[in-house]
Motif scaffolding. Sequence first.
Motif: not given
Length: 218
Positions: A35-37, A190-192
């Motif tokens: 997943i792209q942070k 939230s990470t993205r």
Amino acid sequence: GKNLKLPTTLPTEVKCQLRLIKRNGRWEIHYTTDIQKAIQKTEGKVIGCDRGYTEVYATSSNDGAKFLGNNFGKIQTEETDYRTAKQVKRNKIKSVFDKYIAKGNSAKADRIKRNNFGKIKWNNRETSFQGRIQTIVFTATHDLMTDAIKVAFEDLTEALKSKKPLRKRIKRNVSSWCKGVVADALKQVSTRVGCTVVSVNTAYTSQLDSRFATLTGS
């Protein structure tokens, strides 16, 4: 073993371990991806939210006390009621099936089994239900975190307790509550988008200051 080359509709070439699953006559390809942070936000609101059954989230007053994810509970309740009614009908047919087996009428029993005990329609409906739930939950989570720098939410990992015994229908609805999908959405979104999320003990959500995790008035 030899490498396999499989034509797919994926937008990019995937070079990793794949899991092939045959489900309802269709082949599924499962694989892991990173997943792209996003860069952590430095500006925005600090929002508290209640995770609900009828709606996905109810936000705090500084966010306008909004309800996000309408029809969340309606879809779950309708699906739970459908499953219950379907299982009741299946149980009745199963009792008839058992009677024919006991009488030795295997031909009649086989016809009942072939025409009534399949899982294809059931599985297709389950897939459709999960897709609708994920759409509602992830859309609501994106809306929640659009202007937020931090979001405080209830930790619902423990089993819900009630002083009074719950009715059967309420028990079914609570047990089918898609809390896991909401938890996954909070983590992934939230990470993205670079938003910080904080879980709060449910015992004190009506008294706790979501900004500092301290009891109000203390």
